[in-house]
Design an enzyme around this catalytic site. Structure first.
Site, PDB file in Angstrom:
ATOM      1  N   ASN A   7       1.097  -1.161   0.031  1.00  0.00           N
ATOM      2  CA  ASN A   7      -0.033   0.042  -0.131  1.00  0.00           C
ATOM      3  C   ASN A   7       0.988   1.306   0.042  1.00  0.00           C
ATOM      4  OD1 ASN A   7      -1.619   2.366   0.948  1.00  0.00           O
ATOM      5  ND2 ASN A   7      -3.039   1.019   1.756  1.00  0.00           N
ATOM      6  N   GLU A  34      -3.989   1.835  -3.087  1.00  0.00           N
ATOM      7  CA  GLU A  34      -3.915   3.420  -2.702  1.00  0.00           C
ATOM      8  C   GLU A  34      -2.836   4.043  -3.302  1.00  0.00           C
ATOM      9  OE1 GLU A  34      -5.447   5.332   0.918  1.00  0.00           O
ATOM     10  OE2 GLU A  34      -4.127   3.818   1.973  1.00  0.00           O
ATOM     11  N   ASP A 145      -4.209  -4.756   0.866  1.00  0.00           N
ATOM     12  CA  ASP A 145      -4.416  -4.250   1.953  1.00  0.00           C
ATOM     13  C   ASP A 145      -5.596  -4.765   2.570  1.00  0.00           C
ATOM     14  OD1 ASP A 145      -4.961  -2.883   4.333  1.00  0.00           O
ATOM     15  OD2 ASP A 145      -4.502  -0.648   3.295  1.00  0.00           O
ATOM     16  N   ASN A 147      -6.756  -4.672   5.598  1.00  0.00           N
ATOM     17  CA  ASN A 147      -7.390  -4.039   6.782  1.00  0.00           C
ATOM     18  C   ASN A 147      -7.971  -4.671   7.779  1.00  0.00           C
ATOM     19  OD1 ASN A 147      -6.838  -0.914   6.808  1.00  0.00           O
ATOM     20  ND2 ASN A 147      -7.858  -0.915   4.872  1.00  0.00           N
ATOM     21  N   ASP A 216      -1.442  -6.337   5.868  1.00  0.00           N
ATOM     22  CA  ASP A 216      -1.250  -6.482   4.570  1.00  0.00           C
ATOM     23  C   ASP A 216      -0.817  -7.910   4.277  1.00  0.00           C
ATOM     24  OD1 ASP A 216      -1.198  -3.622   3.237  1.00  0.00           O
ATOM     25  OD2 ASP A 216      -0.574  -3.575   5.360  1.00  0.00           O
ATOM     26  N   ASP A 245       2.585   4.674   5.143  1.00  0.00           N
ATOM     27  CA  ASP A 245       2.453   4.328   6.443  1.00  0.00           C
ATOM     28  C   ASP A 245       2.330   2.602   6.397  1.00  0.00           C
ATOM     29  OD1 ASP A 245       0.122   4.480   4.897  1.00  0.00           O
ATOM     30  OD2 ASP A 245      -1.298   5.223   6.653  1.00  0.00           O
ATOM     31  N   HIS A 246       2.529   2.222   5.304  1.00  0.00           N
ATOM     32  CA  HIS A 246       2.582   0.646   5.130  1.00  0.00           C
ATOM     33  C   HIS A 246       3.936   0.172   4.483  1.00  0.00           C
ATOM     34  CE1 HIS A 246      -1.823  -0.154   5.113  1.00  0.00           C
ATOM     35  NE2 HIS A 246      -1.960   0.945   4.828  1.00  0.00           N
TER      36      HIS A 246
END
Length: 255
Positions: A7, A34, A145, A147, A216, A245-246
């Site tokens: 991501n 994303e 991802d 989530n 992920d 952030d991933h």
DNA sequence: ATGGTAGCCGCGCTA
């Protein structure tokens, strides 16, 4: 064959990091989420120059998925035919005889919200799509991802996160349903360090304190899981200047 | 104490 999922939280911002990482890691198939780019803005040339073909499905500001492949992707399907969705979160293709599904599962925001209900519906439809794809071709990769932190060992502080978004029982049940279709969590096929995560909140020094979650994943159908020789998380990417952030995750298939 | 940070053609929303 080396598989990677990441991501990138804006492909526009992260393109230089992605190109450097591709050159270093040489993955054969890359699942991106994303991208936050409309299809007309996708950096085709730069990706082609790195030696990859692409299939992508994007929109501005939010969401967006892409598949980067050494071999040409065929039978590309945009979105989930079983669940009409404006949001660009799913891409399916065949690469080297293997079905590849790139997913950006809705975040869900908070338990009981409209977005949470959408997430559970979306996951239900994903499971139905995956069942259909496995029936058509038993060699299937589902990566992206999710989530969802599948288990307490995927959470830095399970007590604080108990029942919260990304960790709730219905979300975890949806993940288990995918495993019930014969998919294996590639990361857990191997011994792994404790407190291995793929996402850390930008806020409150989340990464520095390793307050992360493993959300992920690269899931492999059984014939592929039996060929899987390694799986890892590339947390060093999260240490860079202006990181996503991933962190990326990879899985390698032998033969 | 509902904070904080990043990305998006932004003036809030999503994560």
């Amino acid at each position: 064959m080396k598989l990677a999922t990441w991501n990138v939280n804006s492909l526009k911002v992260r393109l230089p990091q992605l190109l450097t990482w591709l050159a270093a890691q040489q993955p054969d198939v890359v699942f991106l989420q994303e991208t936050k780019l409309q299809d007309g803005q996708f950096p085709r040339q730069e990706i082609a120059a790195a030696g990859y073909q692409v299939a992508f499905s994007g929109q501005k500001t939010y969401n967006g998925v892409a598949l980067l492949t050494r071999e040409a992707p065929t039978e590309i399907v945009f979105g989930n035919p079983l669940y009409p969705d404006e949001q660009k979160r799913l891409l399916t293709a065949t690469v080297g005889g293997i079905g590849m599904v790139c997913a950006y599962v809705p975040n869900g925001q908070s338990i009981g919200s409209d977005k949470y209900l959408y997430k559970l519906e979306w996951l239900d439809a994903l499971a139905r799509w995956i069942a259909e794809r496995i029936a058509a071709n038993p060699q299937l990769v589902l990566a992206g991802d999710f989530n969802i932190a599948p288990d307490d060992r995927d959470v830095h502080d399970p007590e604080t996160w108990a029942g919260q978004i990304l960790c709730s029982a219905p979300e975890r049940a949806a993940f288990q349903r995918l495993l019930g279709l014969g998919m294996k969590d590639s990361f857990r096929l191997f011994e792994q360090p404790e407190k291995s995560f793929t996402w850390w909140d930008y806020r409150m020094l989340g990464f520095q304190k390793n307050r992360g979650l493993r959300i992920d994943h690269i899931l492999l159908s059984e014939p592929l899981a039996s060929r899987c020789s390694a799986a890892a998380i590339h947390r060093e990417q999260r240490k860079l200047e202006r990181p996503s952030d991933h962190a990326p995750a990879t899985a390698e298939l032998s033969r």
